[in-house]
Motif scaffolding. Structure first.
Motif, PDB file in Angstrom:
ATOM      1  N   LEU A  71     -36.846 -52.709  -1.462  1.00 15.04           N
ATOM      2  CA  LEU A  71     -35.486 -53.195  -1.208  1.00 15.04           C
ATOM      3  C   LEU A  71     -35.306 -54.632  -1.688  1.00 15.04           C
ATOM      4  N   SER A  72     -36.348 -55.460  -1.597  1.00 17.82           N
ATOM      5  CA  SER A  72     -36.210 -56.836  -2.096  1.00 17.82           C
ATOM      6  C   SER A  72     -35.957 -56.831  -3.594  1.00 17.82           C
ATOM      7  N   GLY A  73     -36.765 -56.061  -4.330  1.00 16.52           N
ATOM      8  CA  GLY A  73     -36.617 -56.033  -5.791  1.00 16.52           C
ATOM      9  C   GLY A  73     -35.286 -55.437  -6.211  1.00 16.52           C
ATOM     10  N   LEU A  93     -40.645 -54.093 -12.772  1.00 16.97           N
ATOM     11  CA  LEU A  93     -41.954 -53.429 -12.866  1.00 16.97           C
ATOM     12  C   LEU A  93     -42.358 -52.943 -11.481  1.00 16.97           C
ATOM     13  N   GLU A  94     -42.862 -51.732 -11.404  1.00 16.52           N
ATOM     14  CA  GLU A  94     -43.328 -51.177 -10.133  1.00 16.52           C
ATOM     15  C   GLU A  94     -44.718 -50.575 -10.342  1.00 16.52           C
ATOM     16  N   ALA A  95     -45.660 -50.945  -9.471  1.00 12.24           N
ATOM     17  CA  ALA A  95     -47.052 -50.517  -9.653  1.00 12.24           C
ATOM     18  C   ALA A  95     -47.233 -49.008  -9.457  1.00 12.24           C
ATOM     19  N   GLY A 101     -43.487 -48.763  -1.716  1.00  9.95           N
ATOM     20  CA  GLY A 101     -44.056 -49.705  -0.754  1.00  9.95           C
ATOM     21  C   GLY A 101     -43.438 -49.530   0.626  1.00  9.95           C
ATOM     22  N   ALA A 102     -43.467 -50.597   1.419  1.00  9.41           N
ATOM     23  CA  ALA A 102     -43.001 -50.524   2.809  1.00  9.41           C
ATOM     24  C   ALA A 102     -41.560 -50.030   2.911  1.00  9.41           C
ATOM     25  N   SER A 103     -40.746 -50.346   1.894  1.00 12.27           N
ATOM     26  CA  SER A 103     -39.330 -49.938   1.964  1.00 12.27           C
ATOM     27  C   SER A 103     -39.167 -48.428   2.050  1.00 12.27           C
ATOM     28  N   GLY A 104     -40.123 -47.700   1.518  1.00 16.67           N
ATOM     29  CA  GLY A 104     -40.037 -46.243   1.583  1.00 16.67           C
ATOM     30  C   GLY A 104     -40.908 -45.658   2.683  1.00 16.67           C
ATOM     31  N   GLY A 108     -37.308 -46.788   9.744  1.00 15.24           N
ATOM     32  CA  GLY A 108     -35.896 -46.464   9.583  1.00 15.24           C
ATOM     33  C   GLY A 108     -34.916 -47.345  10.331  1.00 15.24           C
ATOM     34  N   HIS A 109     -35.437 -48.287  11.099  1.00 14.50           N
ATOM     35  CA  HIS A 109     -34.571 -49.139  11.910  1.00 14.50           C
ATOM     36  C   HIS A 109     -34.005 -50.280  11.080  1.00 14.50           C
ATOM     37  N   CYS A 110     -32.721 -50.573  11.217  1.00 14.46           N
ATOM     38  CA  CYS A 110     -32.210 -51.887  10.840  1.00 14.46           C
ATOM     39  C   CYS A 110     -31.738 -52.477  12.161  1.00 14.46           C
ATOM     40  N   PRO A 245     -48.322 -51.752 -12.947  1.00 13.42           N
ATOM     41  CA  PRO A 245     -48.531 -52.994 -12.206  1.00 13.42           C
ATOM     42  C   PRO A 245     -48.545 -54.215 -13.114  1.00 13.42           C
ATOM     43  N   ALA A 246     -47.954 -55.294 -12.640  1.00 14.28           N
ATOM     44  CA  ALA A 246     -48.151 -56.585 -13.299  1.00 14.28           C
ATOM     45  C   ALA A 246     -49.528 -57.065 -12.854  1.00 14.28           C
ATOM     46  N   THR A 247     -50.410 -57.322 -13.808  1.00 18.45           N
ATOM     47  CA  THR A 247     -51.784 -57.679 -13.424  1.00 18.45           C
ATOM     48  C   THR A 247     -52.070 -59.173 -13.552  1.00 18.45           C
ATOM     49  N   HIS A 436     -40.363 -56.678   9.090  1.00 16.81           N
ATOM     50  CA  HIS A 436     -39.007 -56.779   9.619  1.00 16.81           C
ATOM     51  C   HIS A 436     -37.975 -56.938   8.508  1.00 16.81           C
ATOM     52  N   GLY A 437     -38.326 -56.431   7.327  1.00 18.41           N
ATOM     53  CA  GLY A 437     -37.477 -56.685   6.164  1.00 18.41           C
ATOM     54  C   GLY A 437     -36.096 -56.071   6.244  1.00 18.41           C
ATOM     55  N   MET A 438     -35.980 -54.937   6.953  1.00 15.67           N
ATOM     56  CA  MET A 438     -34.668 -54.299   7.015  1.00 15.67           C
ATOM     57  C   MET A 438     -33.653 -55.212   7.689  1.00 15.67           C
ATOM     58  N   ALA A 439     -34.150 -56.114   8.522  1.00  9.46           N
ATOM     59  CA  ALA A 439     -33.246 -57.038   9.218  1.00  9.46           C
ATOM     60  C   ALA A 439     -33.169 -58.380   8.506  1.00  9.46           C
TER      61      ALA A 439
HETATM   62  C1  LIG Z   1     -44.646 -48.082   9.076  1.00 14.34           C
HETATM   63  C2  LIG Z   1     -43.648 -49.190   8.868  1.00 14.34           C
HETATM   64  C3  LIG Z   1     -42.590 -49.325   9.744  1.00 14.34           C
HETATM   65  C4  LIG Z   1     -41.640 -50.330   9.545  1.00 14.34           C
HETATM   66  N1  LIG Z   1     -40.547 -50.353  10.334  1.00 14.34           N
HETATM   67  C5  LIG Z   1     -39.562 -51.244  10.099  1.00 14.34           C
HETATM   68  C6  LIG Z   1     -38.371 -51.188  10.816  1.00 14.34           C
HETATM   69  O1  LIG Z   1     -38.151 -50.272  11.614  1.00 14.34           O
HETATM   70  N2  LIG Z   1     -37.452 -52.180  10.611  1.00 14.34           N
HETATM   71  C7  LIG Z   1     -37.665 -53.183   9.697  1.00 14.34           C
HETATM   72  O2  LIG Z   1     -36.836 -54.087   9.575  1.00 14.34           O
HETATM   73  N3  LIG Z   1     -38.758 -53.191   8.933  1.00 14.34           N
HETATM   74  C8  LIG Z   1     -39.707 -52.256   9.106  1.00 14.34           C
HETATM   75  N4  LIG Z   1     -40.817 -52.250   8.315  1.00 14.34           N
HETATM   76  C9  LIG Z   1     -40.963 -53.302   7.297  1.00 14.34           C
HETATM   77  C10 LIG Z   1     -40.046 -53.102   6.084  1.00 14.34           C
HETATM   78  O3  LIG Z   1     -40.210 -51.799   5.583  1.00 14.34           O
HETATM   79  C11 LIG Z   1     -40.414 -54.144   5.036  1.00 14.34           C
HETATM   80  O4  LIG Z   1     -40.290 -55.438   5.598  1.00 14.34           O
HETATM   81  C12 LIG Z   1     -39.532 -54.095   3.796  1.00 14.34           C
HETATM   82  O5  LIG Z   1     -39.422 -52.784   3.323  1.00 14.34           O
HETATM   83  C13 LIG Z   1     -40.093 -54.993   2.714  1.00 14.34           C
HETATM   84  O6  LIG Z   1     -39.429 -54.724   1.514  1.00 14.34           O
HETATM   85  P1  LIG Z   1     -39.975 -55.337   0.155  1.00 14.34           P
HETATM   86  O7  LIG Z   1     -39.135 -54.826  -0.928  1.00 14.34           O
HETATM   87  O8  LIG Z   1     -40.106 -56.805   0.326  1.00 14.34           O
HETATM   88  O9  LIG Z   1     -41.466 -54.790   0.067  1.00 14.34           O
HETATM   89  P2  LIG Z   1     -41.993 -53.358  -0.408  1.00 14.34           P
HETATM   90  O10 LIG Z   1     -41.050 -52.290  -0.040  1.00 14.34           O
HETATM   91  O11 LIG Z   1     -43.401 -53.236   0.060  1.00 14.34           O
HETATM   92  O12 LIG Z   1     -41.936 -53.478  -1.979  1.00 14.34           O
HETATM   93  C14 LIG Z   1     -42.882 -54.207  -2.719  1.00 14.34           C
HETATM   94  C15 LIG Z   1     -43.124 -53.389  -3.980  1.00 14.34           C
HETATM   95  O13 LIG Z   1     -43.857 -54.160  -4.907  1.00 14.34           O
HETATM   96  C16 LIG Z   1     -44.747 -53.297  -5.583  1.00 14.34           C
HETATM   97  N5  LIG Z   1     -45.791 -54.168  -6.150  1.00 14.34           N
HETATM   98  C17 LIG Z   1     -46.627 -54.974  -5.475  1.00 14.34           C
HETATM   99  N6  LIG Z   1     -47.412 -55.666  -6.321  1.00 14.34           N
HETATM  100  C18 LIG Z   1     -47.051 -55.289  -7.571  1.00 14.34           C
HETATM  101  C19 LIG Z   1     -47.467 -55.668  -8.877  1.00 14.34           C
HETATM  102  N7  LIG Z   1     -48.431 -56.593  -9.076  1.00 14.34           N
HETATM  103  N8  LIG Z   1     -46.879 -55.069  -9.939  1.00 14.34           N
HETATM  104  C20 LIG Z   1     -45.878 -54.160  -9.760  1.00 14.34           C
HETATM  105  N9  LIG Z   1     -45.446 -53.780  -8.540  1.00 14.34           N
HETATM  106  C21 LIG Z   1     -46.019 -54.336  -7.466  1.00 14.34           C
HETATM  107  C22 LIG Z   1     -45.228 -52.360  -4.492  1.00 14.34           C
HETATM  108  O14 LIG Z   1     -45.789 -51.183  -5.003  1.00 14.34           O
HETATM  109  C23 LIG Z   1     -43.944 -52.132  -3.706  1.00 14.34           C
HETATM  110  O15 LIG Z   1     -43.232 -51.010  -4.167  1.00 14.34           O
HETATM  111  C24 LIG Z   1     -41.781 -51.263   8.484  1.00 14.34           C
HETATM  112  C25 LIG Z   1     -42.838 -51.112   7.576  1.00 14.34           C
HETATM  113  C26 LIG Z   1     -43.761 -50.078   7.768  1.00 14.34           C
HETATM  114  C27 LIG Z   1     -44.871 -49.924   6.758  1.00 14.34           C
END
Ligand SMILES: Cc1cc2nc3c(=O)[nH]c(=O)nc-3n(C[C@H](O)[C@H](O)[C@H](O)COP(=O)(O)OP(=O)(O)OC[C@H]3O[C@@H](n4cnc5c(N)ncnc54)[C@H](O)[C@@H]3O)c2cc1C
Length: 485
Positions: A71-73, A93-95, A101-104, A108-110, A245-247, A436-439
């Motif tokens: 979700l951040s990207g 780029l996605e590894a 990652g965590a977003s999937g 499910g809570h926001c 992946p970006a290495t 806590h990224g959803m919030a």
């Molecule tokens: C089990 C679980 C329950 C959760 N419950 C909640 C909840 O209820 N409410 C809430 O607010 N949050 C919850 N979270 C946290 C929330 O999901 C995350 O804070 C949020 O999704 C982070 O989003 P992001 O895009 O920053 O990270 P991510 O979704 O992890 O995305 C990072 C992406 O970067 C990719 N990546 C990393 N390094 C590289 C690289 N070198 N090259 C290419 N790609 C790379 C990864 O593969 C990944 O897809 C939970 C997380 C988990 C695991």
């Protein structure tokens, strides 16, 4: 003030205990291949961009390179396009597969914090920042809700209210103190309702409830949300490379002209030169930014889906979400999907019933598996709190559905890292969401884009303590590992 706090499942810092603590040795890893599938992944396998460009060489150059398709990207890409950047200037780029990652993989809570975290944040960042953190979470839910409605995003948003259910008198007392402290600091609690005793039990349908607080929050299908965002930006010209992946990120060899590439990004399918690099890599951020290896700690969180028996089916399905709390450290989260009725049940990262081995096993980048002891705790709590039928009385198809894990990014001061990467001109970061990224992402990603466009921090509206700086890393460098207990 130097923080010394662990962080609960909702990103809120808790007081440190004398539990298991280790010196922080540093963590670095790329996402591991072949992660397990979450409920959300299992129900979106036909996403057309899931494995986009998985065999293609990367382009040789781009203006903006976003690393990470969570979700951040994806929301950073969306915000850049909204700010006027042509989609064709952006590569993601996605590894692994898209949104893997965590977003999937979350629960499910926001669910914005309404007051509970105030005191704990205040100990780390001071009362003014703590108030801003809580206020920002409220704003995130309002923005996400408005975004989904405006764009009609089919991400199963249930815009509702949530209960903080106090399951012990001690925790009810703690909540009361937190509520009063936030209010006394000028925090707005006009949207928070309070119930106790029988009223708390009848409103929450939780027979053990001692008291409950209720405020606006929601749930989504987070993979559908992320996939919709990726589709929307791809439609506007953004290009996505999955399984790529970006290495390494290194200085571009001839960056003498303004506007020319400043960084070379290595991947297994070629190198790409970029003027601007955005790290949306959350728990994995330190792989490309090694300085973060003692700041970001990976932590494996776990969620569970259950098919309800009669007690939560049909008209008895819950349309409100909840956090069910025995104490600050021992709690469960619940959402029930309005469409298929599936219950998604999350667990705190500690529990007095767990073995040392289980507790230590959560500090890892391995999201290929789930922990059986944690799953057993979740199943037992779900059954007893909601008086679900005993296993022998269930029909085939009722009960445990699926268990999964994902990696969250803990920071020692409990807040994310947003902004320019000090000393690396043209590199930016939006990561470290403390489970806590959803919030948070819904204000952090657009805030980052404002900074990238040259606007001052004050224009982001974000709490100042979210800003990335080497000074912040230094200040926290001797902190003990927070996410082990
Ligand atoms: C089990 C679980 C329950 C959760 N419950 C909640 C909840 O209820 N409410 C809430 O607010 N949050 C919850 N979270 C946290 C929330 O999901 C995350 O804070 C949020 O999704 C982070 O989003 P992001 O895009 O920053 O990270 P991510 O979704 O992890 O995305 C990072 C992406 O970067 C990719 N990546 C990393 N390094 C590289 C690289 N070198 N090259 C290419 N790609 C790379 C990864 O593969 C990944 O897809 C939970 C997380 C988990 C695991």
């Amino acid at each position: 003030m130097a923080p010394h706090a662990v962080i609960d499942d909702e990103g809120v810092p808790e007081p440190s205990t004398n539990g298991v603590e280790e010196r922080h040795q540093g963590y670095r890893s790329l996402p591991v291949p072949e992660p397990c599938l979450s409920y959300w992944h299992r129900t979106t396998r036909a996403f057309p961009y899931l494995n986009e460009n998985s065999d293609e060489e990367v382009p040789t150059s781009t203006k903006y390179l976003i690393i990470g398709s969570g979700l951040s990207g994806s929301f950073t890409a969306w915000s850049l396009v909204e700010s006027g950047v042509p989609g064709s200037d952006i590569v993601i780029l996605e590894a692994r597969e898209a949104v893997s990652g965590a977003s999937g993989r979350n629960a499910g809570h926001c669910r914005p914090d309404a007051f509970r975290g105030f005191s704990a944040y205040a100990k780390v960042h001071g009362a003014e920042q703590a108030k801003k953190i809580v206020e920002n979470e409220k704003l995130v839910f309002e923005k996400l809700d408005a975004f989904v409605k405006e764009h009609r995003v089919p991400c199963d948003l249930n815009s509702t209210t949530t209960f903080d259910v106090c399951l012990t008198p001690e925790f009810a007392a703690y909540e009361r103190e937190s509520f009063e402290a936030y209010k006394a600091a000028g925090g707005d609690v006009s949207h928070v309702k309070f119930y106790e005793g029988e009223e708390a039990r009848s409103r929450t349908k939780v027979k053990e409830a001692v008291a409950a607080y209720e405020w606006p929050a929601g749930s989504t299908h987070p993979a559908k949300l992320g996939q919709w965002l990726l589709t929307a930006v791809i439609t506007k010209g953004v290009r996505l490379w999955t399984h790529c992946p970006a290495t390494a990120v290194s200085k571009h060899l001839s960056s003498d002209m303004v506007g020319s590439p400043r960084w070379d990004i290595r991947t297994p399918r070629g190198a790409i030169a970029a003027e601007t690099v955005v790290h949306c890599t959350n728990a994995y951020a330190s792989y490309l930014l090694p300085r973060l290896s003692t700041f970001v700690t990976p932590n494996r969180a776990q969620a569970h889906s259950f098919i309800p028996t009669a007690s939560l089916s049909g008209a008895k399905a819950l349309d409100k979400t909840m956090s069910l709390r025995y104490s600050l450290r021992q709690f469960f989260s619940l959402i029930q999907r309005q469409g298929d009725g599936t219950v998604v049940f999350g667990v705190s990262r500690s529990n007095p019933e767990w073995s040392e081995e289980t507790i230590h096993s959560t500090v890892t980048f391995d999201d290929t598996v789930y922990n059986h002891e944690i799953a057993a705790t979740a199943a037992k709590a779900y059954q007893s709190l909601f008086v679900e039928a005993e296993p022998k009385q269930r029909r085939h198809g009722e009960g445990a559905d699926h268990y999964w894990s994902g990696i969250i990014a803990m920071t020692p001061d409990s807040v994310p890292m947003i902004g320019a990467v000090d000393g690396k001109d043209g590199q930016w970061i939006c990561a470290g969401f403390n489970g806590h990224g959803m919030a948070r992402i819904w204000t952090c990603a657009p805030g980052l884009v404002k900074l990238m466009k040259g606007q001052p921090w004050s224009e982001t509206g974000l709490p100042e303590c979210f800003e990335y700086s080497n000074e912040r890393l230094e200040r926290n460098k001797n902190q003990e590992l927070k996410s082990v207990w």
